[in-house]
Design a protein around this motif. Structure first.
Motif, PDB file in Angstrom:
ATOM      1  N   LYS A 188      36.512  22.245   8.309  1.00  0.00           N
ATOM      2  CA  LYS A 188      37.487  23.217   8.834  1.00  0.00           C
ATOM      3  C   LYS A 188      37.092  24.634   8.395  1.00  0.00           C
ATOM      4  O   LYS A 188      37.251  25.594   9.162  1.00  0.00           O
ATOM      5  CB  LYS A 188      38.883  22.832   8.314  1.00  0.00           C
ATOM      6  N   LYS A 189      36.558  24.758   7.173  1.00  0.00           N
ATOM      7  CA  LYS A 189      36.126  26.091   6.708  1.00  0.00           C
ATOM      8  C   LYS A 189      35.034  26.636   7.620  1.00  0.00           C
ATOM      9  O   LYS A 189      35.025  27.816   7.959  1.00  0.00           O
ATOM     10  CB  LYS A 189      35.594  26.023   5.269  1.00  0.00           C
ATOM     11  N   TRP A 190      34.104  25.779   8.007  1.00  0.00           N
ATOM     12  CA  TRP A 190      33.031  26.241   8.902  1.00  0.00           C
ATOM     13  C   TRP A 190      33.583  26.596  10.281  1.00  0.00           C
ATOM     14  O   TRP A 190      33.185  27.593  10.887  1.00  0.00           O
ATOM     15  CB  TRP A 190      31.939  25.172   9.028  1.00  0.00           C
ATOM     16  N   VAL A 191      34.495  25.757  10.782  1.00  0.00           N
ATOM     17  CA  VAL A 191      35.059  26.012  12.113  1.00  0.00           C
ATOM     18  C   VAL A 191      35.846  27.325  12.086  1.00  0.00           C
ATOM     19  O   VAL A 191      35.710  28.167  12.988  1.00  0.00           O
ATOM     20  CB  VAL A 191      35.949  24.815  12.542  1.00  0.00           C
ATOM     21  N   ASP A 192      36.629  27.538  11.034  1.00  0.00           N
ATOM     22  CA  ASP A 192      37.399  28.789  10.939  1.00  0.00           C
ATOM     23  C   ASP A 192      36.460  29.984  10.827  1.00  0.00           C
ATOM     24  O   ASP A 192      36.683  31.020  11.447  1.00  0.00           O
ATOM     25  CB  ASP A 192      38.347  28.749   9.731  1.00  0.00           C
ATOM     26  N   PHE A 193      35.394  29.815  10.040  1.00  0.00           N
ATOM     27  CA  PHE A 193      34.428  30.920   9.914  1.00  0.00           C
ATOM     28  C   PHE A 193      33.832  31.238  11.290  1.00  0.00           C
ATOM     29  O   PHE A 193      33.759  32.402  11.702  1.00  0.00           O
ATOM     30  CB  PHE A 193      33.300  30.547   8.930  1.00  0.00           C
ATOM     31  N   ALA A 194      33.405  30.200  12.002  1.00  0.00           N
ATOM     32  CA  ALA A 194      32.748  30.415  13.304  1.00  0.00           C
ATOM     33  C   ALA A 194      33.725  31.092  14.267  1.00  0.00           C
ATOM     34  O   ALA A 194      33.346  32.054  14.955  1.00  0.00           O
ATOM     35  CB  ALA A 194      32.256  29.083  13.859  1.00  0.00           C
ATOM     36  N   ASN A 195      34.960  30.618  14.303  1.00  0.00           N
ATOM     37  CA  ASN A 195      35.919  31.231  15.236  1.00  0.00           C
ATOM     38  C   ASN A 195      36.239  32.672  14.838  1.00  0.00           C
ATOM     39  O   ASN A 195      36.386  33.539  15.686  1.00  0.00           O
ATOM     40  CB  ASN A 195      37.189  30.383  15.333  1.00  0.00           C
TER      41      ASN A 195
END
Ligand code: MLT
Length: 394
Positions: A188-195
């Motif tokens: 989720k941290k990566w997904v939030d960073f990407a978004n």
């Protein structure tokens, strides 16, 4: 005068597994009586499961009739297979439109080809160590490659922080070579960073079938927000023993856009221009893998490999060598003894035990002093290799 792609100068002379195979061949020539056990490239040994075999045989027979014969197939893969893959994702709680699924000859090709639909100015962030294809294909393409360190300290699972800068991020979970698996909160941290930063994640799920704990994600699309920032690559090579048959798939969500362009449409355009699809026979075999019988049979094979991983980790426990992996992954990743560098350990292991593994340095600078063994061998060879190491190093 014509020009060559001079970026190839920035690559190592040969692809990691080609170098390993060459060294093994040279050793075999010098020692014709050596009984070499191969535990390097992650190539499977269990035969194709009966469900896939029977489906492929039926497809061969169909193709040999006027009514059943098929020529070029649909660009993205046959509906029957894309429906079957969508059904598999549904079992993970992920809803996909079959139009988001692209059938291919494997994750390696898709991984190498995806930069075709991305701009050349992207800052590409790649974990170190990792599957060398991400690094090599981006060097070939001339992208700016940055590395994020995966270390024993961060459990080989780097996460974004305030200094992270990237437009394209490669993630592989379960990881090749370390076997580390991101949990939901970490992904989720990566997904939030990407978004938050308008970045794209290329998520390699080739080893998802080895995840042994339902709490751990098998697909990035299990994470909220991933449809807006991720492409997922997957393969039947390790799941169903298709390393020689060749079939994989890539998921490109409809909502993924950049510069006003839909990546799903670009990938369709790219694939239909440069690729003529996977054979009907193979796609019928792949479809059968996702039936209840097929899934049961491939899971038995995965259990077989898991037992090999156990043999290897028991050996490492007995030797007292630090290791990780082998639980949710077919790879066991350990620290070389006596502070050896990983290529020296490769030579020593080959000379002293005739076991071939993969030096960690081949996966990146942070892989130095580590070593990878695969559990894809037979029980007999895995036990023999473990016995040889115990005899040589205990
Ligand atoms: C590996 O050993 O890392 C893999 O088998 C390579 C691959 O899947 O291409």
């Amino acid at each position: 005068m014509f020009q060559a792609n001079t970026r190839y100068r920035d690559l190592s002379e040969s692809y990691l597994f080609v170098t390993v195979a060459r060294k093994m061949r040279e050793f075999a020539q010098e020692h014709p009586d050596a009984d070499i056990i191969k535990m390097s490239i992650g190539d499977v040994t269990r035969p194709i499961v009966p469900a896939a075999r029977d489906a492929m045989l039926r497809a061969v027979n169909e193709m040999a009739t006027s009514e059943g014969f098929r020529g070029y197939g649909p660009e993205q893969g046959y509906d029957f297979l894309r429906q079957a893959i969508a059904g598999y994702y549904a079992s993970l709680g992920v809803t996909l439109d079959p139009a988001e699924i692209f059938v291919s000859d494997g994750a390696k090709s898709d991984c190498g080809n995806l930069p075709d639909i991305l701009g050349s100015g992207n800052r590409v962030l790649i974990p170190d160590p990792v599957y060398p294809v991400y690094r090599d294909t981006n060097i070939m393409n001339g992208s700016e490659v940055r590395f994020m360190q995966a270390t024993q300290e961060n459990g080989f699972l780097p996460l974004p922080d305030e200094n992270t800068e990237a437009d394209v991020i490669y993630l592989c979970s379960p990881n090749n070579p370390t076997g580390a698996v991101y949990d939901r909160a970490q992904l989720k941290k990566w997904v939030d960073f990407a978004n938050a930063h308008g970045a794209l994640i290329l998520f390699d799920a080739a080893y998802e079938a080895f995840v042994n704990n339902p709490a751990l994600p098998r697909s990035i699309f299990e994470i909220d927000g991933a449809r807006r920032c991720a492409i997922e690559l997957c393969s039947l090579s390790k799941t169903a023993g298709f390393t020689g048959v060749r079939c994989g798939y890539t998921v490109v969500p409809q909502e993924l856009c950049a510069n006003g362009l839909s990546l799903n449409k670009l990938w369709l355009r790219r694939q239909s221009t440069k690729f003529n699809g996977v054979s009907y026979i193979t796609q019928r075999g792949a479809e059968a893998v996702f039936t209840p019988d097929g899934l049961k049979q491939v899971r038995e094979n995965i259990a077989y490999y898991r037992e090999n991983a156990r043999t290897l980790t028991d050996m490492l426990d007995a030797l007292g060598w630090w290791y990780t992996g082998g639980k949710h992954s077919p790879y066991v990743w350990f620290r070389c003894p006596d502070h050896m560098d990983s290529w020296s350990f490769f030579d020593r292991l080959l000379t002293e035990t005739q076991v071939v593994g993969t030096p960690g340095a081949g996966f990146g600078a942070c892989g130095e002093h580590f070593f990878r063994l695969t559990s894809f061998s037979t029980h007999e060879n895995t036990r023999a290799a473990a016995d040889r190491l115990l005899r040589a190093y205990r």
